[in-house]
Motif scaffolding. Structure first.
Motif, PDB file in Angstrom:
ATOM      1  N   THR A  66       0.963  -1.321  -0.108  1.00 51.49           N
ATOM      2  CA  THR A  66       0.112   0.056   0.041  1.00 51.49           C
ATOM      3  C   THR A  66       0.775   1.342  -0.005  1.00 51.49           C
ATOM      4  OG1 THR A  66      -0.317  -0.035   2.487  1.00 51.49           O
ATOM      5  CG2 THR A  66      -1.941  -1.051   1.203  1.00 51.49           C
ATOM      6  N   HIS A  67       1.941   1.409   0.857  1.00 52.06           N
ATOM      7  CA  HIS A  67       2.977   2.275   0.656  1.00 52.06           C
ATOM      8  C   HIS A  67       4.168   2.133   1.475  1.00 52.06           C
ATOM      9  CE1 HIS A  67       0.749   2.533   4.685  1.00 52.06           C
ATOM     10  NE2 HIS A  67       1.489   3.485   5.210  1.00 52.06           N
TER      11      HIS A  67
ATOM     12  N   LEU B 133      -1.712   3.389  -1.651  1.00 52.48           N
ATOM     13  CA  LEU B 133      -2.865   3.218  -2.506  1.00 52.48           C
ATOM     14  C   LEU B 133      -3.786   2.147  -1.784  1.00 52.48           C
ATOM     15  CD1 LEU B 133      -0.504   2.008  -5.439  1.00 52.48           C
ATOM     16  CD2 LEU B 133      -2.028   4.201  -5.244  1.00 52.48           C
ATOM     17  N   GLY B 134      -5.026   2.286  -2.106  1.00 57.01           N
ATOM     18  CA  GLY B 134      -5.776   1.287  -1.571  1.00 57.01           C
ATOM     19  C   GLY B 134      -5.992   0.078  -2.608  1.00 57.01           C
ATOM     20  N   TYR B 135      -6.476  -1.188  -2.428  1.00 52.44           N
ATOM     21  CA  TYR B 135      -6.610  -2.069  -3.403  1.00 52.44           C
ATOM     22  C   TYR B 135      -7.974  -2.600  -3.438  1.00 52.44           C
ATOM     23  CZ  TYR B 135      -1.550  -1.862  -4.224  1.00 52.44           C
ATOM     24  OH  TYR B 135      -0.307  -1.606  -4.371  1.00 52.44           O
ATOM     25  N   SER B 136      -8.501  -3.062  -4.469  1.00 54.93           N
ATOM     26  CA  SER B 136      -9.619  -3.801  -4.652  1.00 54.93           C
ATOM     27  C   SER B 136      -9.496  -5.098  -5.727  1.00 54.93           C
ATOM     28  CB  SER B 136     -10.901  -2.870  -5.176  1.00 54.93           C
ATOM     29  OG  SER B 136     -12.188  -3.659  -5.211  1.00 54.93           O
ATOM     30  N   LEU B 137      -9.659  -6.276  -5.372  1.00 56.26           N
ATOM     31  CA  LEU B 137      -9.587  -7.363  -6.240  1.00 56.26           C
ATOM     32  C   LEU B 137     -11.044  -7.987  -6.239  1.00 56.26           C
ATOM     33  CD1 LEU B 137      -6.898  -6.842  -4.280  1.00 56.26           C
ATOM     34  CD2 LEU B 137      -6.454  -9.084  -4.590  1.00 56.26           C
ATOM     35  N   TYR B 138     -11.118  -8.209  -7.592  1.00 53.78           N
ATOM     36  CA  TYR B 138     -12.368  -9.099  -8.053  1.00 53.78           C
ATOM     37  C   TYR B 138     -11.755 -10.446  -8.524  1.00 53.78           C
ATOM     38  CZ  TYR B 138     -16.638  -9.928 -10.197  1.00 53.78           C
ATOM     39  OH  TYR B 138     -18.029 -10.821 -10.909  1.00 53.78           O
ATOM     40  N   PHE B 139     -12.221 -11.393  -7.949  1.00 54.94           N
ATOM     41  CA  PHE B 139     -11.796 -12.771  -8.503  1.00 54.94           C
ATOM     42  C   PHE B 139     -12.861 -13.354  -9.341  1.00 54.94           C
ATOM     43  CE2 PHE B 139      -9.799 -11.938  -4.490  1.00 54.94           C
ATOM     44  CZ  PHE B 139      -8.707 -11.958  -4.591  1.00 54.94           C
ATOM     45  N   LYS B 140     -12.805 -13.320 -10.600  1.00 56.86           N
ATOM     46  CA  LYS B 140     -13.574 -13.804 -11.509  1.00 56.86           C
ATOM     47  C   LYS B 140     -14.167 -15.186 -11.582  1.00 56.86           C
ATOM     48  CE  LYS B 140     -11.211 -10.582 -14.847  1.00 56.86           C
ATOM     49  NZ  LYS B 140     -10.578 -10.592 -16.167  1.00 56.86           N
ATOM     50  N   ARG B 141     -15.372 -15.476 -11.606  1.00 51.96           N
ATOM     51  CA  ARG B 141     -15.941 -16.857 -11.684  1.00 51.96           C
ATOM     52  C   ARG B 141     -16.321 -17.213 -13.054  1.00 51.96           C
ATOM     53  NH1 ARG B 141     -21.389 -18.192  -8.089  1.00 51.96           N
ATOM     54  NH2 ARG B 141     -20.960 -20.546  -8.139  1.00 51.96           N
ATOM     55  N   ASN B 142     -15.844 -18.482 -13.371  1.00 47.96           N
ATOM     56  CA  ASN B 142     -16.316 -19.021 -14.763  1.00 47.96           C
ATOM     57  C   ASN B 142     -17.670 -19.223 -14.579  1.00 47.96           C
ATOM     58  OD1 ASN B 142     -13.498 -19.353 -15.183  1.00 47.96           O
ATOM     59  ND2 ASN B 142     -13.363 -21.394 -14.582  1.00 47.96           N
TER      60      ASN B 142
ATOM     61  N   TYR C 244      -9.419  -3.394   0.151  1.00 51.94           N
ATOM     62  CA  TYR C 244      -8.631  -3.203   1.408  1.00 51.94           C
ATOM     63  C   TYR C 244      -8.036  -2.075   1.297  1.00 51.94           C
ATOM     64  CZ  TYR C 244      -4.476  -4.668   4.214  1.00 51.94           C
ATOM     65  OH  TYR C 244      -3.453  -4.734   5.374  1.00 51.94           O
ATOM     66  N   ILE C 245      -8.348  -1.113   2.633  1.00 51.34           N
ATOM     67  CA  ILE C 245      -7.829   0.068   2.609  1.00 51.34           C
ATOM     68  C   ILE C 245      -7.371   0.528   3.884  1.00 51.34           C
ATOM     69  CG2 ILE C 245      -9.030   2.461   2.860  1.00 51.34           C
ATOM     70  CD1 ILE C 245      -9.405   1.460  -0.095  1.00 51.34           C
ATOM     71  N   THR C 246      -6.081   0.925   3.597  1.00 54.16           N
ATOM     72  CA  THR C 246      -5.226   1.505   4.823  1.00 54.16           C
ATOM     73  C   THR C 246      -3.963   2.157   4.114  1.00 54.16           C
ATOM     74  OG1 THR C 246      -3.967   0.741   6.851  1.00 54.16           O
ATOM     75  CG2 THR C 246      -3.838  -0.668   4.946  1.00 54.16           C
ATOM     76  N   ASP C 247      -3.162   3.286   4.636  1.00 48.10           N
ATOM     77  CA  ASP C 247      -3.793   3.962   5.822  1.00 48.10           C
ATOM     78  C   ASP C 247      -4.158   5.463   5.109  1.00 48.10           C
ATOM     79  OD1 ASP C 247      -2.240   2.037   7.127  1.00 48.10           O
ATOM     80  OD2 ASP C 247      -0.900   3.633   7.924  1.00 48.10           O
TER      81      ASP C 247
ATOM     82  N   CYS D  63     -10.460  -2.535   6.651  1.00 49.14           N
ATOM     83  CA  CYS D  63     -10.252  -1.137   6.540  1.00 49.14           C
ATOM     84  C   CYS D  63      -9.448  -0.789   7.766  1.00 49.14           C
ATOM     85  CB  CYS D  63     -11.788  -0.445   6.586  1.00 49.14           C
ATOM     86  SG  CYS D  63     -11.506   1.617   6.594  1.00 49.14           S
ATOM     87  N   GLU D  64      -8.677  -0.055   7.682  1.00 48.29           N
ATOM     88  CA  GLU D  64      -7.705   0.654   8.860  1.00 48.29           C
ATOM     89  C   GLU D  64      -8.798   1.111   9.964  1.00 48.29           C
ATOM     90  OE1 GLU D  64      -6.756   4.020  10.134  1.00 48.29           O
ATOM     91  OE2 GLU D  64      -5.763   4.641   8.407  1.00 48.29           O
TER      92      GLU D  64
END
Length: 305
Positions: free
Chosen positions: A60-61, A146-155, A206-209, A228-229
């Motif tokens: 993130t940093h 940086l905050g991150y968002s992950l999308y796990f695709k589904r078949n 996922y968001i921090t700081d 979240c933090e």
């Protein structure tokens, strides 16, 4: 099914009861680490997470409580016979930080691919990670974060009845299910001939700081799990939160509520916050489905129905 383990849940410095920030994701054999604070590999060993199988690390940093454990982990992964490439993503300065670390550890037996300050949504160009769509967001901290968002695709669901109706040879079923196309005897067989409607995947944020800026809300929208933090539990610590660019429990819960997430997991607690559970109602009064993280907590998130 996504499996999450919190490796470290403390902010600033490690304490006897908490290591610094780190989260470990295992999804269909894909292993992703978010941040790597001091003590991360010790906690990972206690919990039983595999070192050499990590495919991707998101930083993130560059504050020490989020990256100070990385040098030792990179070395341990090499000693654990990791040979496949390792991808590291981070803010501006991550390439310089990794180069500095390599002065102390030369000759890693695996390839490092460092991606600095990615823009928007992206996927890692590796077969084992291509199903994961990653997004980053600039946050409001005392350094670039940086905050991150992950999308796990589904078949899409495989439909044998549809395959039979389209007279698709059975030997092609699993290949079409995997997205391949075939041209045989002037006939073309495409995945749509055996697959049903698209299905929702799993969204993890996922968001921090940071301070609770408005841009976080659409970024985390409809997350199945939002981490979240929550540096400060007491509402009276709002002055500290503003000064140090962190959040209170209540502020994190407000984001979860406005983002309409399924579940909120609070983390990154101040070293002075010995008993986060004393303040949990400050969050739950705003967003009921709130949990407190602790080192070693494990959560499983299934696909939406």
């Amino acid at each position: 099914m996504l499996n999450l383990t919190m490796i470290g849940t403390g902010g600033n410095v490690p304490t006897p009861n908490r290591f610094c920030s780190s989260a470990f994701i295992n999804y269909k054999g894909r292993k992703i680490l978010i941040d790597c604070g001091e003590g991360s590999q010790i906690s990972m060993k206690k919990i039983g997470c595999g070192f050499k199988d990590i495919d991707l690390i998101l930083i993130t940093h560059l504050h020490g409580d989020h990256i100070n454990g990385l040098l030792g982990l990179l070395a341990t992964m090499g000693n654990s016979e990791k040979r496949s490439p390792l991808y590291i993503v981070g803010p501006r300065g991550i390439k310089r930080a990794i180069s500095a670390m390599m002065v102390l550890w030369e000759g890693l037996p695996y390839r490092l691919v460092v991606i600095e300050k990615p823009a928007g949504s992206f996927s890692i160009n590796a077969p084992i990670l291509k199903e994961v769509e990653i997004s980053s967001l600039d946050l409001d901290h005392s350094t670039e974060c940086l905050g991150y968002s992950l999308y796990f695709k589904r078949n899409r669901e495989f439909e044998p009845k549809k395959a039979l109706e389209n007279q698709v040879p059975k030997r092609l079923w699993r290949h079409l299910q995997a997205g391949q196309t075939f041209h045989i005897d002037d006939l073309t067989y495409i995945p749509d001939m055996v697959l049903g409607k698209p299905r929702s995947g799993i969204k993890f944020s996922y968001i921090t700081d940071t301070r609770p800026i408005n841009s976080i809300i659409p970024f985390i929208q409809s997350s199945n799990l939002f981490i979240c933090e929550a540096m400060y539990g007491d509402d009276l610590d709002i002055g500290k939160a503003v000064k140090n660019k962190h959040m209170t429990f209540r502020e994190a819960a407000n984001l979860a509520c406005k983002g309409q997430v399924d579940q909120l997991l609070l983390t990154h607690f101040s070293p002075s916050l010995d008993r986060p559970d004393d303040y949990i109602e400050n969050a739950r009064s705003i967003f009921k489905n709130t949990k407190l993280a602790y080192d070693g907590i494990n959560l499983s998130i299934g696909y939406p129905e």
